[in-house]
Design a protein around this motif. Structure first.
Motif, PDB file in Angstrom:
ATOM      1  N   LEU A 113       0.871  -1.233   0.093  1.00 43.21           N
ATOM      2  CA  LEU A 113       0.090   0.107  -0.037  1.00 43.21           C
ATOM      3  C   LEU A 113       0.828   1.419   0.060  1.00 43.21           C
ATOM      4  O   LEU A 113       0.535   2.337  -0.660  1.00 43.21           O
ATOM      5  N   ARG A 114       2.013   1.301   0.719  1.00 37.77           N
ATOM      6  CA  ARG A 114       2.948   2.292   0.803  1.00 37.77           C
ATOM      7  C   ARG A 114       3.311   2.487  -0.586  1.00 37.77           C
ATOM      8  O   ARG A 114       3.506   4.020  -1.076  1.00 37.77           O
ATOM      9  N   THR A 148       0.216  -3.132 -12.966  1.00 37.60           N
ATOM     10  CA  THR A 148       0.260  -4.526 -13.517  1.00 37.60           C
ATOM     11  C   THR A 148       1.573  -4.608 -14.581  1.00 37.60           C
ATOM     12  O   THR A 148       2.138  -5.884 -14.389  1.00 37.60           O
ATOM     13  N   GLU A 149       1.932  -4.060 -15.209  1.00 34.93           N
ATOM     14  CA  GLU A 149       2.997  -4.086 -16.016  1.00 34.93           C
ATOM     15  C   GLU A 149       4.387  -3.951 -15.533  1.00 34.93           C
ATOM     16  O   GLU A 149       5.257  -4.638 -15.679  1.00 34.93           O
ATOM     17  N   LYS A 150       4.448  -2.893 -14.707  1.00 39.92           N
ATOM     18  CA  LYS A 150       5.781  -2.532 -14.134  1.00 39.92           C
ATOM     19  C   LYS A 150       6.076  -2.944 -12.701  1.00 39.92           C
ATOM     20  O   LYS A 150       7.326  -3.027 -12.353  1.00 39.92           O
ATOM     21  N   GLY A 175      -1.694  -7.474  -5.488  1.00 37.83           N
ATOM     22  CA  GLY A 175      -2.303  -8.132  -4.311  1.00 37.83           C
ATOM     23  C   GLY A 175      -2.157  -7.494  -3.036  1.00 37.83           C
ATOM     24  O   GLY A 175      -2.432  -8.231  -2.144  1.00 37.83           O
ATOM     25  N   PHE A 176      -2.226  -6.012  -3.161  1.00 37.31           N
ATOM     26  CA  PHE A 176      -2.054  -5.379  -1.836  1.00 37.31           C
ATOM     27  C   PHE A 176      -3.233  -5.512  -1.003  1.00 37.31           C
ATOM     28  O   PHE A 176      -2.983  -5.399   0.220  1.00 37.31           O
ATOM     29  N   PRO A 177      -4.416  -5.698  -1.574  1.00 33.45           N
ATOM     30  CA  PRO A 177      -5.480  -5.761  -0.443  1.00 33.45           C
ATOM     31  C   PRO A 177      -5.207  -7.016   0.487  1.00 33.45           C
ATOM     32  O   PRO A 177      -5.951  -7.052   1.580  1.00 33.45           O
ATOM     33  N   THR A 178      -4.694  -8.005   0.140  1.00 34.10           N
ATOM     34  CA  THR A 178      -4.530  -8.989   1.030  1.00 34.10           C
ATOM     35  C   THR A 178      -3.556  -8.755   2.194  1.00 34.10           C
ATOM     36  O   THR A 178      -3.721  -9.653   3.035  1.00 34.10           O
ATOM     37  N   ARG A 198     -12.035  -1.205  -3.659  1.00 36.79           N
ATOM     38  CA  ARG A 198     -13.069  -1.623  -4.450  1.00 36.79           C
ATOM     39  C   ARG A 198     -13.197  -1.055  -6.119  1.00 36.79           C
ATOM     40  O   ARG A 198     -13.171  -1.800  -7.148  1.00 36.79           O
ATOM     41  N   ALA A 199     -12.609   0.337  -6.111  1.00 35.11           N
ATOM     42  CA  ALA A 199     -12.378   0.778  -7.348  1.00 35.11           C
ATOM     43  C   ALA A 199     -10.976   0.261  -7.932  1.00 35.11           C
ATOM     44  O   ALA A 199     -11.048  -0.013  -9.119  1.00 35.11           O
ATOM     45  N   TYR A 200     -10.106   0.035  -7.231  1.00 33.96           N
ATOM     46  CA  TYR A 200      -9.052  -0.792  -7.616  1.00 33.96           C
ATOM     47  C   TYR A 200      -9.270  -1.975  -8.525  1.00 33.96           C
ATOM     48  O   TYR A 200      -8.804  -2.494  -9.629  1.00 33.96           O
ATOM     49  N   LYS A 201     -10.056  -2.863  -7.738  1.00 29.87           N
ATOM     50  CA  LYS A 201     -10.619  -4.083  -8.221  1.00 29.87           C
ATOM     51  C   LYS A 201     -11.325  -4.052  -9.386  1.00 29.87           C
ATOM     52  O   LYS A 201     -11.514  -4.742 -10.434  1.00 29.87           O
ATOM     53  N   LYS A 202     -12.276  -2.942  -9.546  1.00 35.25           N
ATOM     54  CA  LYS A 202     -13.128  -2.884 -10.730  1.00 35.25           C
ATOM     55  C   LYS A 202     -12.341  -2.419 -11.792  1.00 35.25           C
ATOM     56  O   LYS A 202     -12.538  -2.695 -12.929  1.00 35.25           O
TER      57      LYS A 202
END
Length: 465
Positions: free
Chosen positions: A193-194, A247-249, A255-258, A354-358
Motif C-alpha cells: 500500500l505504501r 500491472t506491467e511495471k 495483491g496489496f488488498p491481501t 473496490r475501485a482498484y479491483k473494478k
C-alpha cells in the motif's frame, strides 16, 4: 342494561374535584328512565337497578386507603410489579442476596426508576411513627416501605444490573476493539500500500508540476479523485492507467488488498462509544468490589469477581491498545484522529480497494475485447460474411413460400380445383418462383374477379413473377 365502559375514579381520588359538587341521584329522580331502559336494554333485560344501593355497595367494597406515592408513579410501579410476577418479599430478598436467577435484567432496569425519593422516605417514616397498620397502605406503598428498608439500595440495584449485563457487553466490545487494532496495524505495516501511494504521489506531482508545484503528500480523500480524472478520449480514468502501470511495471503490488485486514468491520465501529462503554464497565467493576468489601460473605459477588476480573483487565488493555494503534495509523497517513473517526478513515481505503479491483476487471475485459477484434480481423473474409449472405436468402425463400401459400388459398376458394397431375399449373408456378424473384406486376395482371367463372389460373407471360 349494557355496560358503559368508562374509567371510574376511586373515592379517594375525587377530593377537591368537580365531582364533589355533582348530584347524579337528583338527576335520576327528575328523569323517567323507563324510556331509556327500553331504548338501550339488552336482550336479557333484568329488573331495574337501584343506583343508590349500588353506590353504597361500591363504597363499602372500596374502603379508603392511605396513599404515600403520587398517583401516576404508583400506577407505573404497579405495572412494573406485575411484570416481575413475584411477591414483595421475594423481590426484596432477591435484591438483598444478589439473586440473578430470581429477577430478570429488564425488570431490574425498570425497578431502578422507582428508588424511594427523600419525600417518600419522609412520609414512610411519619407513617411508621404514627404506628398505623401497614394494611391501610396500597400494595404499591407497602412495596415501597419494604423496598426502602434494603441497605444501600441504589448501590445494590446498580451492582445487580452490572452483574447481569457484564458478560454480554464484554462479548460485544471485544470484537470491535480487535477489529480496530487489526485494521490499524495492517494499514501501517503494508509495504505494498505504501508503494502504491508512492506511485499516486509521483503521478500527481508530474501532472501538477507546471501549475502548482511539487507536493510532499496528499489527503486520503484524494484517492477518490483518481476516478474523476478522465483520459483525453474519455475512455479510461487515471486509476485505470495507474492499474495498467502497476500491472506491467510493478506486478508484485497487485495483491496489496491481501495485506489489509478487517477494514470493513473497523469502518463500522464508533471508537469513542466503545471506549466509553469500557469505562462504564470499569466503574461497575469498582462498585462491585466496594460492595464485596462491605459484605465479604456474599458468594455471588465473590464468584463474579474471581471469574471476570481478568476479563475486565483485558478489556482495559485492549481499549488502550486500540486507541493508540488507531491514532498512530491515522497520523501515519497524514490525517487528524480528532476529526477522522473510524467510520470515516477506514471507508476511504475500502472505496479505493473496490475501485482498484473494478479497474482491474475493466482492463481485463478490454483486453478480451481487443483480442476478439484482432482475431476477427485475421479470420478469412468468407467465414464472417457468409452468415450475413444467408440471411437475405432465407428471407427471400420465406417470401416465396408465403406467396405460394397465398396463391394456393386463392385457387382453392375462387377458382376450380387444379390437380397437379392434370395440367401441371402448380409445378409451373413453383418452378417459375424459384427461378425468378417475386415482383409485383399490377399492370399486366387483372383482378381475379374479372375472369370468367370457369377459367382456370395459368402461368402466362402476363403474370410477372
Amino acid at each position: 342494561m349494557p355496560v358503559f365502559n368508562w374509567v371510574a375514579l376511586k373515592p379517594s381520588q375525587i377530593d377537591g374535584t368537580v365531582f364533589t359538587e355533582l348530584n347524579d341521584e337528583k338527576v335520576l329522580q327528575e328523569l323517567d328512565m323507563s324510556d331509556f331502559e327500553e331504548q338501550f336494554k339488552t336482550k336479557a333485560q333484568g329488573p331495574a337497578l337501584d343506583i343508590t344501593a349500588l353506590k353504597t355497595k361500591a363504597t363499602q367494597k372500596a374502603p379508603s386507603k392511605v396513599t404515600l406515592m403520587e398517583s401516576n408513579r404508583a400506577k407505573n410501579l404497579a405495572i412494573t410489579l406485575r411484570k416481575g410476577g413475584r411477591s414483595i418479599q421475594d423481590i426484596c430478598t432477591a435484591i438483598e442476596t444478589y439473586d440473578q436467577q430470581a429477577l430478570s435484567l429488564d425488570f431490574l432496569e425498570l425497578l431502578l426508576r422507582f428508588l424511594p425519593t427523600e419525600y417518600e422516605r419522609t412520609l414512610i417514616g411519619k407513617f411508621e411513627r404514627e404506628q398505623q397498620p401497614p394494611e391501610e397502605l396500597s400494595d404499591e406503598d407497602q412495596f415501597m416501605m419494604r423496598f426502602s428498608k434494603i441497605p444501600r439500595l441504589a448501590e445494590r440495584m446498580n451492582v445487580m444490573i452490572f452483574l447481569g449485563s457484564f458478560s454480554d457487553t464484554a462479548q460485544l466490545l471485544m470484537p470491535q476493539l480487535n477489529a480496530i487494532i487489526a485494521a490499524s496495524m495492517s494499514l501501517k505495516a503494508s509495504s505494498k500500500l505504501r508503494h502504491i501511494l508512492e506511485i499516486v504521489l509521483a503521478f500527481g506531482n508530474y501532472m501538477n508540476s507546471s501549475k502548482r508545484g511539487a507536493a510532499y503528500g496528499f489527503r486520503l480523500q484524494s484517492l477518490d479523485a483518481l476516478l474523476e480524472m478522465k483520459s483525453t478520449d474519455r475512455k479510461q480514468t487515471l486509476l485505470h492507467y495507474l492499474v495498467r502501470v502497476i500491472t506491467e511495471k510493478y506486478p508484485e503490488l497487485t495483491g496489496f488488498p491481501t495485506e489489509l485486514h478487517f477494514l470493513d468491520k473497523a469502518g463500522t465501529v464508533s471508537l469513542d462509544g466503545v471506549l466509553q462503554d469500557v469505562r462504564g464497565l470499569q466503574q461497575g467493576m469498582e462498585l462491585t468490589r466496594r460492595e464485596f468489601l462491605r459484605q465479604d460473605d456474599s458468594p455471588v459477588l465473590k464468584d463474579f469477581l474471581k471469574v471476570n476480573s481478568e476479563v475486565m483487565e483485558k478489556l482495559q488493555a485492549d481499549s488502550k491498545t486500540a486507541k493508540e494503534a488507531y491514532e498512530s495509523a491515522v497520523e501515519y497517513f497524514g490525517e487528524n484522529p480528532k476529526t477522522s473517526p473510524p467510520t470515516t478513515f477506514f471507508p476511504m481505503f475500502m472505496r479505493f480497494i473496490r475501485a482498484y479491483k473494478k479497474a482491474e476487471q475493466d482492463i481485463e475485459l478490454w483486453k478480451k475485447q481487443e483480442a476478439a477484434a484482432k482475431e476477427a480481423e485475421l479470420s478469412p473474409p468468407g467465414s464472417e460474411r457468409q452468415p450475413e449472405v444467408k440471411l437475405p436468402i432465407q428471407k427471400a425463400k420465406r417470401q416465396q413460400m408465403d406467396m405460394i401459400a397465398e396463391l394456393k388459398k386463392k385457387q382453392m376458394v375462387k377458382e376450380p380445383l387444379i390437380y397437379e397431375g392434370k395440367d401441371g399449373a402448380i409445378e409451373d408456378i413453383i418452378s417459375d418462383l424459384r427461378n425468378n424473384p417475386y415482383r409485383r406486376g399490377d399492370k399486366g395482371r387483372g383482378s381475379a374477379k374479372k375472369r370468367p367463372g370457369g377459367q382456370s389460373l395459368q402461368a402466362t407471360p402476363d403474370i410477372a413473377l
